[in-house]
Design a protein around this motif. Structure first.
Motif, PDB file in Angstrom:
ATOM      1  N   ASP A 350      32.866   9.232  -8.858  1.00 48.97           N
ATOM      2  CA  ASP A 350      32.504   7.944  -9.479  1.00 48.97           C
ATOM      3  C   ASP A 350      32.813   7.905 -10.972  1.00 48.97           C
ATOM      4  O   ASP A 350      32.076   7.295 -11.744  1.00 48.97           O
ATOM      5  N   ILE A 351      33.886   8.566 -11.391  1.00 49.74           N
ATOM      6  CA  ILE A 351      34.276   8.517 -12.810  1.00 49.74           C
ATOM      7  C   ILE A 351      34.882   7.144 -13.097  1.00 49.74           C
ATOM      8  O   ILE A 351      35.820   6.724 -12.413  1.00 49.74           O
ATOM      9  N   ILE A 352      34.317   6.458 -14.097  1.00 50.05           N
ATOM     10  CA  ILE A 352      34.906   5.168 -14.492  1.00 50.05           C
ATOM     11  C   ILE A 352      34.993   5.087 -16.014  1.00 50.05           C
ATOM     12  O   ILE A 352      34.245   5.740 -16.726  1.00 50.05           O
ATOM     13  N   PHE A 353      35.917   4.259 -16.446  1.00 43.11           N
ATOM     14  CA  PHE A 353      36.075   3.913 -17.861  1.00 43.11           C
ATOM     15  C   PHE A 353      36.312   5.128 -18.764  1.00 43.11           C
ATOM     16  O   PHE A 353      35.927   5.109 -19.934  1.00 43.11           O
ATOM     17  N   SER A 354      36.923   6.189 -18.272  1.00 43.32           N
ATOM     18  CA  SER A 354      37.104   7.358 -19.120  1.00 43.32           C
ATOM     19  C   SER A 354      38.237   8.272 -18.671  1.00 43.32           C
ATOM     20  O   SER A 354      38.079   9.064 -17.742  1.00 43.32           O
ATOM     21  N   PRO A 355      39.396   8.193 -19.359  1.00 44.45           N
ATOM     22  CA  PRO A 355      40.472   9.118 -19.025  1.00 44.45           C
ATOM     23  C   PRO A 355      40.070  10.572 -19.290  1.00 44.45           C
ATOM     24  O   PRO A 355      40.548  11.483 -18.617  1.00 44.45           O
ATOM     25  N   GLU A 356      39.164  10.782 -20.246  1.00 39.79           N
ATOM     26  CA  GLU A 356      38.746  12.160 -20.567  1.00 39.79           C
ATOM     27  C   GLU A 356      37.990  12.767 -19.382  1.00 39.79           C
ATOM     28  O   GLU A 356      38.250  13.885 -18.972  1.00 39.79           O
ATOM     29  N   TRP A 357      37.064  11.979 -18.828  1.00 44.09           N
ATOM     30  CA  TRP A 357      36.313  12.502 -17.688  1.00 44.09           C
ATOM     31  C   TRP A 357      37.200  12.621 -16.459  1.00 44.09           C
ATOM     32  O   TRP A 357      37.002  13.508 -15.633  1.00 44.09           O
ATOM     33  N   ALA A 358      38.175  11.754 -16.331  1.00 41.00           N
ATOM     34  CA  ALA A 358      39.076  11.849 -15.175  1.00 41.00           C
ATOM     35  C   ALA A 358      39.718  13.227 -15.117  1.00 41.00           C
ATOM     36  O   ALA A 358      39.875  13.815 -14.047  1.00 41.00           O
ATOM     37  N   LYS A 359      40.037  13.771 -16.280  1.00 37.28           N
ATOM     38  CA  LYS A 359      40.646  15.106 -16.320  1.00 37.28           C
ATOM     39  C   LYS A 359      39.692  16.157 -15.784  1.00 37.28           C
ATOM     40  O   LYS A 359      40.102  17.254 -15.426  1.00 37.28           O
ATOM     41  N   ARG A 360      38.415  15.827 -15.741  1.00 38.25           N
ATOM     42  CA  ARG A 360      37.412  16.793 -15.278  1.00 38.25           C
ATOM     43  C   ARG A 360      37.003  16.560 -13.828  1.00 38.25           C
ATOM     44  O   ARG A 360      35.965  17.046 -13.375  1.00 38.25           O
ATOM     45  N   GLN A 361      37.817  15.806 -13.108  1.00 39.82           N
ATOM     46  CA  GLN A 361      37.498  15.490 -11.698  1.00 39.82           C
ATOM     47  C   GLN A 361      37.234  16.778 -10.906  1.00 39.82           C
ATOM     48  O   GLN A 361      36.253  16.858 -10.154  1.00 39.82           O
ATOM     49  N   GLY A 362      38.094  17.778 -11.082  1.00 40.80           N
ATOM     50  CA  GLY A 362      37.916  19.053 -10.375  1.00 40.80           C
ATOM     51  C   GLY A 362      36.685  19.808 -10.851  1.00 40.80           C
ATOM     52  O   GLY A 362      36.021  20.496 -10.065  1.00 40.80           O
ATOM     53  N   SER A 363      36.346  19.661 -12.144  1.00 44.79           N
ATOM     54  CA  SER A 363      35.155  20.342 -12.669  1.00 44.79           C
ATOM     55  C   SER A 363      33.895  19.827 -11.994  1.00 44.79           C
ATOM     56  O   SER A 363      32.935  20.568 -11.804  1.00 44.79           O
ATOM     57  N   LEU A 364      33.883  18.545 -11.659  1.00 50.53           N
ATOM     58  CA  LEU A 364      32.706  17.996 -10.975  1.00 50.53           C
ATOM     59  C   LEU A 364      32.526  18.647  -9.606  1.00 50.53           C
ATOM     60  O   LEU A 364      31.400  18.909  -9.175  1.00 50.53           O
ATOM     61  N   LEU A 365      33.648  18.920  -8.959  1.00 51.07           N
ATOM     62  CA  LEU A 365      33.565  19.632  -7.675  1.00 51.07           C
ATOM     63  C   LEU A 365      32.991  21.038  -7.896  1.00 51.07           C
ATOM     64  O   LEU A 365      32.111  21.491  -7.156  1.00 51.07           O
ATOM     65  N   VAL A 366      33.477  21.695  -8.939  1.00 51.75           N
ATOM     66  CA  VAL A 366      32.992  23.045  -9.243  1.00 51.75           C
ATOM     67  C   VAL A 366      31.490  23.024  -9.524  1.00 51.75           C
ATOM     68  O   VAL A 366      30.758  23.947  -9.161  1.00 51.75           O
ATOM     69  N   SER A 367      31.001  21.931 -10.124  1.00 52.30           N
ATOM     70  CA  SER A 367      29.571  21.863 -10.466  1.00 52.30           C
ATOM     71  C   SER A 367      28.668  21.806  -9.234  1.00 52.30           C
ATOM     72  O   SER A 367      27.458  22.002  -9.329  1.00 52.30           O
ATOM     73  N   LEU A 368      29.248  21.570  -8.064  1.00 53.10           N
ATOM     74  CA  LEU A 368      28.452  21.601  -6.824  1.00 53.10           C
ATOM     75  C   LEU A 368      27.893  22.988  -6.537  1.00 53.10           C
ATOM     76  O   LEU A 368      26.992  23.149  -5.713  1.00 53.10           O
ATOM     77  N   THR A 369      28.462  24.000  -7.211  1.00 57.69           N
ATOM     78  CA  THR A 369      28.002  25.371  -6.936  1.00 57.69           C
ATOM     79  C   THR A 369      26.569  25.592  -7.432  1.00 57.69           C
ATOM     80  O   THR A 369      25.994  26.650  -7.196  1.00 57.69           O
ATOM     81  N   LYS A 370      26.002  24.607  -8.077  1.00 56.51           N
ATOM     82  CA  LYS A 370      24.574  24.651  -8.400  1.00 56.51           C
ATOM     83  C   LYS A 370      23.753  24.635  -7.102  1.00 56.51           C
ATOM     84  O   LYS A 370      22.631  25.111  -7.059  1.00 56.51           O
ATOM     85  N   TRP A 371      24.313  24.016  -6.057  1.00 56.35           N
ATOM     86  CA  TRP A 371      23.580  23.880  -4.791  1.00 56.35           C
ATOM     87  C   TRP A 371      24.285  24.528  -3.606  1.00 56.35           C
ATOM     88  O   TRP A 371      23.663  24.775  -2.585  1.00 56.35           O
ATOM     89  N   TYR A 372      25.580  24.736  -3.721  1.00 54.76           N
ATOM     90  CA  TYR A 372      26.356  25.218  -2.567  1.00 54.76           C
ATOM     91  C   TYR A 372      27.180  26.438  -2.958  1.00 54.76           C
ATOM     92  O   TYR A 372      27.509  26.621  -4.137  1.00 54.76           O
ATOM     93  N   THR A 373      27.560  27.225  -1.953  1.00 58.13           N
ATOM     94  CA  THR A 373      28.496  28.317  -2.230  1.00 58.13           C
ATOM     95  C   THR A 373      29.863  27.691  -2.520  1.00 58.13           C
ATOM     96  O   THR A 373      30.124  26.537  -2.115  1.00 58.13           O
TER      97      THR A 373
END
Ligand SMILES: [Zn+2]
Length: 450
Positions: A350-373
């Motif tokens: 749900d990244i909107i209005f931000s090319p900077e955050w778009a570059k971090r799309q994969g990082s958001l997936l990585v942040s799931l490791t707070k709850w998942y392997t």
């Protein structure tokens, strides 16, 4: 006749059609990935050394021993040297046309500008390894068509078209001076763009939902609770009535697909579920009873990890930023409840209005490791997400299996320089670590030495 021909040639040049329409390299008849280890999108460990044959747009064969090919000139051999082959990533909550512009630009720019910016972003999205996105609201039909026809590289798009909202609901970006609305008044800007559309009765819901289906929507998206980025829409408000929700569910069902309902709070989530929505978008403020209900009914939770700092998408001191912070406080609890009750859970950003955050799309997936392997997180963004995509039934624009590596599946693949199950942070740097990116059997990136 000659004059006619000369005229049409001139026209071709004037219109710029002399530029090749197909910006992609044509797919070779076959590609063989040699000596790779496979993460198949399901099982939490890599395979032994394997060889994978792609023919056309599908995975034809997977074998433990080298695959003999006819070695014809159009067969491409890719030496994997033990690297990891995995399915392309899937983002289940994306807004192709809203990622790069600011909110003000999105509402004020002309459609041509917005679409071209979205096209550039789509190419970057693919280059981050996201080979499929589910568009959860916005004018994505033209962009999808251009990508599918090879005009420009981009991910597969499962479009919702304009999201359906109510007066004062999430997605109603009108100014206060634009109400009251009188029958027959021109559409508001966001409606003209096809970003969102106000519907205040079951009849209106039916018409607007059918309009999205007619244009090629693969599912209907509506906003059942207030939202973060909308100016007049407090988070706690339950928006659509049950009758209105049922109208949308009926239209989607008649077209063989489903309704995905944006909802943060237990009351709005439960009403949407009662009305037959098959997927809840967000759900960060859900409670135990709602988690139980979702598990019992097999309703999907399409939730986003909203990491620290995500509120910076919204202007400092704004009501919108406050609302984002409120939603973010629920993220941890929502993931824990989803795990505890085995709610079917999908990954999106749900990244909107931000090319900077778009570059971090994969990082958001990585942040799931707070709850998942790491393996669970990767499986969610591939095989599991694809199960939710398949709910579009006959409205699925890309029939075939996505999100997995198995014989017969569509060939959307990443060759990763390393083992992402051992080191999921590889996903954060796609430019460096995704050495091959393939979508639909075509190679869009290959940085391996020739
Ligand atoms: Zn969204």
């Amino acid at each position: 006749m000659q004059i006619l021909m000369a005229r049409s040639i001139a026209l071709v040049f004037i219109c710029g059609l002399a530029v090749p329409l197909n910006a992609q390299t044509p797919a070779p008849a076959a590609t063989v990935f040699q000596n790779v280890r496979i993460f198949d999108g399901k099982v939490g460990q890599l395979s032994g050394p394997s060889h994978v044959l792609i023919r056309g747009n599908k995975i034809e064969r997977i074998a433990a021993t080298p695959i003999a090919t006819d070695r014809s000139a159009d067969t491409v051999l890719i030496e994997g040297s033990g690297r990891t082959l995995m399915p392309g990533l899937i983002d289940m909550h994306w807004h192709t046309t809203l990622v790069r512009p600011t909110a003000a630009q999105a509402l004020s720019a002309d459609v041509g500008f917005t679409t071209l910016v979205a096209g550039a972003e789509a190419t970057d999205t693919l280059m981050r390894g996201f080979t499929t996105v589910r568009d959860m609201g916005g004018p994505a039909f033209g962009l999808k068509r251009a990508i599918d026809e090879g005009v420009l590289p981009g991910p597969r798009i499962f479009p919702s078209g304009a999201l359906l909202t109510v007066t004062g609901g999430h997605g109603d970006f009108r100014q206060r001076f634009e109400v009251p609305r009188i029958e027959g008044m021109p559409l508001a800007r966001m409606e003209q763009l096809g970003a969102s559309i106000v519907t205040d009765s079951p009849d209106e819901v039916r018409r607007r939902a059918r309009e999205q289906m007619m244009q090629g929507a693969s599912q209907i998206k509506l906003t059942a609770s207030g939202g973060v980025a909308s100016p007049h829409s407090p988070i706690d408000v339950v928006t659509f009535t049950e009758g209105e929700l049922r109208a949308a569910v009926k239209v989607a069902g008649d077209w063989g697909t489903y309704v995905a309902a944006h909802a943060y709070t237990p009351a709005s989530m439960q009403r949407a579920i009662r009305a037959g929505a098959k997927c809840i978008e967000h759900g960060q403020l859900m409670d135990e009873a709602t988690a139980k209900l979702m598990a019992e009914k097999g309703v999907w939770l399409s939730i986003q990890p909203f990491p620290e700092g995500f509120e910076q998408l919204l202007p400092p001191g704004s009501v919108e930023r406050e609302k984002m912070l409120e939603v973010m406080t629920g993220t941890d609890r929502a993931y824990r409840l989803a795990k505890q009750y085995h709610v079917k859970t999908a990954f999106g950003t749900d990244i909107i209005f931000s090319p900077e955050w778009a570059k971090r799309q994969g990082s958001l997936l990585v942040s799931l490791t707070k709850w998942y392997t790491p393996a669970e997180a990767l499986a969610m963004a591939t095989g599991t997400n694809a199960e939710l995509l398949a709910m579009s039934g006959k409205r699925n624009p890309y029939p075939g299996k996505l999100g997995v590596i198995e014989e017969g599946a569509l060939a959307d693949l990443l060759l990763v320089d390393g083992n992402p199950i051992e080191d999921i942070k590889l996903i954060e740097d796609p430019a460096k670590n995704f050495v091959v990116i393939m979508k639909d059997g075509k190679t869009y990136k290959n940085t391996l030495p020739k």
